[in-house]
Design an enzyme around this catalytic site. Structure first.
Site, PDB file in Angstrom:
ATOM      1  N   GLU A  76       0.820  -1.217   0.000  1.00  0.00           N
ATOM      2  CA  GLU A  76       0.000   0.000   0.000  1.00  0.00           C
ATOM      3  C   GLU A  76       0.849   1.260   0.000  1.00  0.00           C
ATOM      4  OE1 GLU A  76      -3.486  -0.355   2.176  1.00  0.00           O
ATOM      5  OE2 GLU A  76      -3.609   1.729   2.816  1.00  0.00           O
TER       6      GLU A  76
ATOM      7  N   ASP B 129      -2.646  -3.111   2.792  1.00  0.00           N
ATOM      8  CA  ASP B 129      -3.057  -3.313   4.183  1.00  0.00           C
ATOM      9  C   ASP B 129      -4.203  -4.320   4.282  1.00  0.00           C
ATOM     10  OD1 ASP B 129      -1.173  -1.498   4.762  1.00  0.00           O
ATOM     11  OD2 ASP B 129      -2.527   0.066   5.506  1.00  0.00           O
TER      12      ASP B 129
ATOM     13  N   TYR C 214       4.043   3.742  12.181  1.00  0.00           N
ATOM     14  CA  TYR C 214       2.989   4.233  11.298  1.00  0.00           C
ATOM     15  C   TYR C 214       1.918   5.032  12.050  1.00  0.00           C
ATOM     16  CZ  TYR C 214      -0.749   4.227   7.921  1.00  0.00           C
ATOM     17  OH  TYR C 214      -1.745   4.627   7.081  1.00  0.00           O
TER      18      TYR C 214
END
Length: 709
Positions: A7, A110, A320
DNA sequence: GCAAGGTC
């Protein structure tokens, strides 16, 4: 060669690392037998209405209900309008080339609905036909990745997940764009009045709270306070009862046996209750809780915090950031002691890090089942230096929260003393016996109750104490507080339902408004539309926002529950339920809301004010309004939007172009129309910006023959 | 000129 598509670049890097020796190429990483490439989120999205021939914003187009949706490359906005994002086009070409050469495609976007959609939109846009396999992992550790690659699933197993994602995407398009155009057109097409499944309920929450607050009638009530003393420690007790009128309170006051009325020890201790209370540490941060905390402590907006966190992430200092989970798995836990040790020299909480190094870690934030696409926010193994104050502040919130989360409970002692003196009084006090996690930031309780005593003396039952002072307090009931960014984000998570309990709130998240990655931008959209405004820390509705709210408040599109309903249906689809049924219902709803808004929106036209022309703006001689600016390169009258039937023109040099000159330029092919179009009727234009001879001209011309007269 | 979703 097998091609793995992630992604985002960071995930592709993590995956490639596991395969040993790799070489970085332009837009992908090459490893033994594998190539790892990536998207940047949604590279491909649903095409805009123009692609289906719905030009301009017109009643005749509504409702816009494409039979089959088309895909388009993500757009970028520039001075001369929107165009394909060149970075995206480049990456798509790289992906296409790799897919063409691939012996096998492995999807590593993801593990969730949007991740599936990101890949499928790219795949179908590129018209790729090769079968693909799905990597489904919820942790990026080497072990989890290896395991995932050993257990690749057939891509078709995720078809229903894709269908649910596609329904989400198309439904938001259909409902949002139609409702927006319907309301804007009905209100006279003078401003964009946007509506959407997420933004409108959010606006409704802000407006509802604002009106509730404004119309709140405070109730006055009275309480009697007495001030006692033991061993030189003074404390205050309040009457158990509240009184509606002052007279009754005064009667109670009169009966209090204070020192002044001749009683040296008129406060009889009836009862002493001591209860220990353990307070668990907070969970690790997800994006939303980080944004709330940063707003409370530093006054950052949700958007600022997101962008600061993104910078820290890109500098590899935090994990993240756009995560919705406040938990980590056991595998990540293994690395926590080192992360704690790294903080030993931190000026704020180095001491606590040193302490925690040897203490048993609290496992409250450890729960692999609650880790979704990404785990909770953590600092990385890299130790920052020389960060700007704002970046440092966000970093500290994340690092400090990690220390808190793995720290010990805070142990408090709650004391309640009941005193009789004519009537009953109560004194409350809280003493922190062992601060535990609270020692990291040394912050007081969020909700410090003003009725609490900071310290209470040791007293025993049946003891009598002197009452040094007594008084009647006049108090008011208070309305619910107006929203600020912190409380709004919290409310969005649970669709406006007020839930204090952190774990219960977590459980409600699935039906919340928006996602962690989008909430900040939803707030910014409402501000951009002039629906809400920031006032200090508060978010308040504008007149326009309130007007729109009044109009739609009873409609489904303004209800947070709409998202919950959709989610339920989308989950049905994921488990094999009918797609067609849901799509038909959405279309039917769109027809209804579109016609309702076209009718109702007319009432708004008077309320939508023209924006004041900016300083130095070009003023259209016909409608006398300021022209639109396209960066520093161009301006153009926006006449057709505000009902001005002329579009005016001026060259950069101030030279006026006549209609025939414009036509000549177009016919000679030396002009390209960047915005709008030319009509076949000759000098009838919808265009507002022309390029001729490499120069930008601003041309304002009559739009129709009729308007020219 | 529009939605919500993802990410640089």
């Amino acid at each position: 060669m097998k091609v793995v598509i992630a992604e985002k670049p960071s995930v592709a890097r993590d995956l490639a690392k596991v395969f040993g020796k790799t070489t970085k190429k332009d837009g992908y990483i090459e490893g033994p037998g594998y190539s790892f490439t990536w998207a940047f989120g949604h590279l491909v999205q649903l095409a805009p209405p123009e692609v289906y021939g719905f030009k301009g914003w017109r009643v005749e187009n509504l409702p816009m209900l494409p039979e089959r949706f088309k895909l388009a490359v993500r757009q970028q906005k520039t001075a001369s309008g929107t165009s394909d994002d060149p970075g995206v086009v480049k990456q798509l070409n790289i992906i296409k080339k790799l897919f063409d050469e691939a012996t096998e495609i492995i999807v590593a976007t993801d593990a969730g609905r949007e991740g599936e959609l990101i890949f499928r939109y790219i795949y179908y846009h590129l018209k790729c036909k090769k079968p693909f396999k799905r990597l489904w992992i919820s942790s990026q550790t080497d072990e989890a990745i290896k395991n995932g690659f050993r257990n690749l699933k057939p891509g078709t197993e995720y078809d229903t997940l894709f269908f649910s994602a596609q329904c989400r995407s198309e439904s938001d398009w259909i409902v949002g764009l139609n409702a927006t155009q319907a309301l804007s057109i009905a209100a006279g097409n003078r401003a964009v009045l946007s509506l959407g499944r997420v933004q409108t309920p959010t606006l409704a929450m802000i407006c509802f709270r604002y009106l509730e607050n404004k119309n709140f009638k405070p109730q006055i009530y009275f309480q009697v306070a007495i001030y006692l003393n033991k061993d030189d420690v003074g404390f205050r007790a309040l009457s158990i009862k509240n009184f509606k009128d002052e007279e009754t309170a005064l009667e109670v006051l009169k009966k209090v046996r204070d020192v002044a009325s001749g009683d040296a020890a008129g406060g009889l201790i009836q009862n002493v209750e001591v209860k220990p209370r353990k307070e668990q540490p907070p969970l690790l941060h997800d994006l939303s809780s980080l944004q709330q905390e940063a707003n409370k402590r530093k006054g950052f907006t949700a958007d600022q915090t997101l962008s600061l966190a993104q910078t820290l992430y890109e500098s590899k200092l935090i994990t993240y950031p756009r995560t919705g989970s406040r938990y980590i798995g056991e595998d990540v836990l293994a690395g926590i002691p080192q992360l704690i040790e790294n903080l030993e020299h931190h000026p704020l909480f180095g001491k606590q890090a040193s302490f925690l190094k040897t203490a048993k870690l609290n496992k409250r934030s450890v729960n692999a089942a609650k880790v979704t696409d990404h785990h909770a926010l953590l600092p990385t193994e890299n130790v920052p230096s020389g960060l700007s104050p704002d970046l440092q502040a966000v970093y500290d919130l994340i690092a400090g929260r990690m220390l808190e989360a793995f720290h010990q409970e805070c142990i408090k002692e709650l004391t309640k003393i009941t005193i009789e003196s004519g009537s009953l009084f109560v004194a409350n006090g809280t003493v922190i016996q062992s601060p535990g996690w609270r020692s990291v930031f040394n912050q007081k309780d969020d909700e410090k109750e003003d009725e609490d005593n900071a310290t209470l003396p040791k007293v025993s039952k049946d003891e009598s104490l002197p009452i040094e002072k007594k008084e009647v307090l006049e108090k008011q009931t208070k309305p619910k507080a107006l929203y600020n960014e912190a409380s709004l984000l919290k409310a969005m998570e649970t669709s406006g339902k007020e839930i204090e309990d952190e774990e219960l709130r977590q459980a409600m998240k699935n039906s919340g408004l928006g996602t962690p990655a989008t909430r900040a931008s939803i707030i910014e959209t409402l501000i951009k539309r002039d629906y809400i405004k920031r006032e200090k820390k508060l978010l308040l509705p504008t007149e326009k926002g309130l007007a729109v709210y009044e109009l739609v408040k009873d409609k489904k599109i303004a209800q947070a529950e709409l998202t919950g309903l959709w989610e339920k249906r989308l989950e049905d689809i994921r488990t094999g339920g009918s797609v067609a049924e849901f799509k038909n219902e959405i279309r039917e709803y769109t027809r209804t809301i579109t016609s309702e808004l076209l009718e109702a929106g007319r009432g708004l036209s008077g309320l939508i004010a023209e924006p004041e022309p900016e300083e130095g703006a070009v003023i259209c001689p016909h409608c006398k309004k300021g022209a639109l600016r396209f960066g520093d390169k161009a301006v153009s009258c926006n006449g057709y939007q505000r009902g001005c039937s002329f579009v005016i023109w001026r060259t950069m040099s101030g030279k006026q172009l006549t209609d025939s000159q414009i036509m000549e330029l177009i016919e000679k092919g030396r002009t390209s129309v960047l915005k709008g179009f030319k009509s076949k009727a000759g000098n009838s234009f919808d265009a507002s910006l022309l390029l001729a001879d490499g120069k930008v001209h601003f041309v304002f011309a009559p739009r129709t023959e009729e308007a020219k007269q």
